[in-house]
Design an enzyme around this catalytic site. Structure first.
Site, PDB file in Angstrom:
ATOM      1  N   LYS A  33       0.696  -1.109   0.283  1.00 53.41           N
ATOM      2  CA  LYS A  33      -0.044  -0.063  -0.122  1.00 53.41           C
ATOM      3  C   LYS A  33       0.883   1.227   0.067  1.00 53.41           C
ATOM      4  O   LYS A  33       1.999   1.036   0.361  1.00 53.41           O
ATOM      5  CB  LYS A  33      -0.911  -0.137   0.955  1.00 53.41           C
ATOM      6  CG  LYS A  33      -0.358   0.072   2.467  1.00 53.41           C
ATOM      7  CD  LYS A  33      -1.429   0.350   3.632  1.00 53.41           C
ATOM      8  CE  LYS A  33      -0.892   0.357   5.128  1.00 53.41           C
ATOM      9  NZ  LYS A  33      -0.192   1.797   5.145  1.00 53.41           N
TER      10      LYS A  33
ATOM     11  N   ALA B  19      -1.965   6.367  12.571  1.00 53.63           N
ATOM     12  CA  ALA B  19      -1.998   6.655  11.147  1.00 53.63           C
ATOM     13  C   ALA B  19      -2.776   5.554  10.609  1.00 53.63           C
ATOM     14  O   ALA B  19      -3.657   5.249  10.226  1.00 53.63           O
ATOM     15  CB  ALA B  19      -0.567   6.979  10.853  1.00 53.63           C
ATOM     16  N   CYS B  20      -1.752   4.727  10.120  1.00 45.89           N
ATOM     17  CA  CYS B  20      -2.205   3.431   9.372  1.00 45.89           C
ATOM     18  C   CYS B  20      -3.223   2.270  10.056  1.00 45.89           C
ATOM     19  O   CYS B  20      -4.103   1.946   9.296  1.00 45.89           O
ATOM     20  CB  CYS B  20      -1.101   2.710   8.619  1.00 45.89           C
ATOM     21  SG  CYS B  20      -0.143   3.698   7.569  1.00 45.89           S
ATOM     22  N   VAL B  21      -3.055   2.198  11.294  1.00 47.12           N
ATOM     23  CA  VAL B  21      -3.805   1.443  12.112  1.00 47.12           C
ATOM     24  C   VAL B  21      -5.341   2.110  12.149  1.00 47.12           C
ATOM     25  O   VAL B  21      -6.420   1.232  11.787  1.00 47.12           O
ATOM     26  CB  VAL B  21      -3.257   1.043  13.456  1.00 47.12           C
ATOM     27  CG1 VAL B  21      -4.324   0.176  14.257  1.00 47.12           C
ATOM     28  CG2 VAL B  21      -1.983   0.025  13.268  1.00 47.12           C
TER      29      VAL B  21
ATOM     30  N   THR C 137      -7.129   2.197   8.736  1.00 49.74           N
ATOM     31  CA  THR C 137      -7.590   0.823   8.358  1.00 49.74           C
ATOM     32  C   THR C 137      -8.567   0.619   9.103  1.00 49.74           C
ATOM     33  O   THR C 137      -9.610  -0.128   8.440  1.00 49.74           O
ATOM     34  CB  THR C 137      -6.300  -0.169   8.228  1.00 49.74           C
ATOM     35  OG1 THR C 137      -5.176   0.443   7.452  1.00 49.74           O
ATOM     36  CG2 THR C 137      -6.595  -1.695   8.193  1.00 49.74           C
TER      37      THR C 137
END
Length: 186
Positions: free
Chosen positions: A83, A115-117, A120
């Site tokens: 990603k 951020a990404c956690v 998502t």
């Protein structure tokens, strides 16, 4: 109870546990150990483990920082999704991979919490997935120099609000590593 039809399965989603992402992360070793134990349990229970790996200007594909931490090794048959955005679903193959596995419920671990956690988690819930965050298996680095709270507070706050997250026809929540039940609702 996910809103996705014919998707009764659960997957462990491991987000961005890469050298350059968790290098200076809060309680890195304990979090990586918790993730490792969940990966092993998922494999033993024949629960799909899906790996997500971020790539951008600061995390160049093939670099040491881009590699998944040495304590964790994706299995040869376990999907690896690359990603470039925070949300692991954005412009990736993740949805196709999960649909192919019949997955409607995600157990999420990884980095970075804020951020990404977080992206998502929200991305999964709005797409119809039941989404559980493992409260002691995600981490972030200290961004307090830029005005963020210290990492332990970021993690605690994310755990708090995800515990009470709701959406029609979907479930959300948190559970500690020791309480993860891949076959049940925790």
């Amino acid at each position: 109870m996910a809103t996705l039809e014919n998707r009764p399965n659960t997957a462990l989603l491991v987000v961005d546990v890469q050298n350059g992402v968790v290098e200076g992360a809060h309680e890195r070793d304990a979090v990586v150990a918790n993730i490792g134990s969940l990966v092993e349990r998922a494999r033993q229970e024949r629960i799909p483990v899906v790996w997500v790996q971020h790539c951008d200007e600061g995390l160049a594909k093939g670099s040491e920082g881009w590699r998944i931490v040495p304590e964790l090794t994706p299995g040869d048959t376990e999907p690896l999704v690359e990603k470039t955005y925070g949300d692991s679903f954005e412009e990736t193959t993740l949805e196709t991979v999960l649909a192919g596995l019949g997955v409607g419920r995600l157990v999420v671990v990884g980095a970075q919490t804020d951020a990404c956690v977080r992206s998502t988690l929200h991305g999964a819930l709005v797409r119809g997935y039941d989404t559980t965050l493992v409260s002691d298996a995600h981490t972030t680095e200290d961004q307090s120099a830029w005005g963020a709270p210290p990492p332990d507070q970021v993690i605690a706050h994310t755990n708090l609000y995800w515990t009470y997250q709701t959406a029609p026809g979907r479930t959300a929540g948190t559970v500690e590593t020791k309480g993860v039940d891949f076959r049940g609702t925790s």
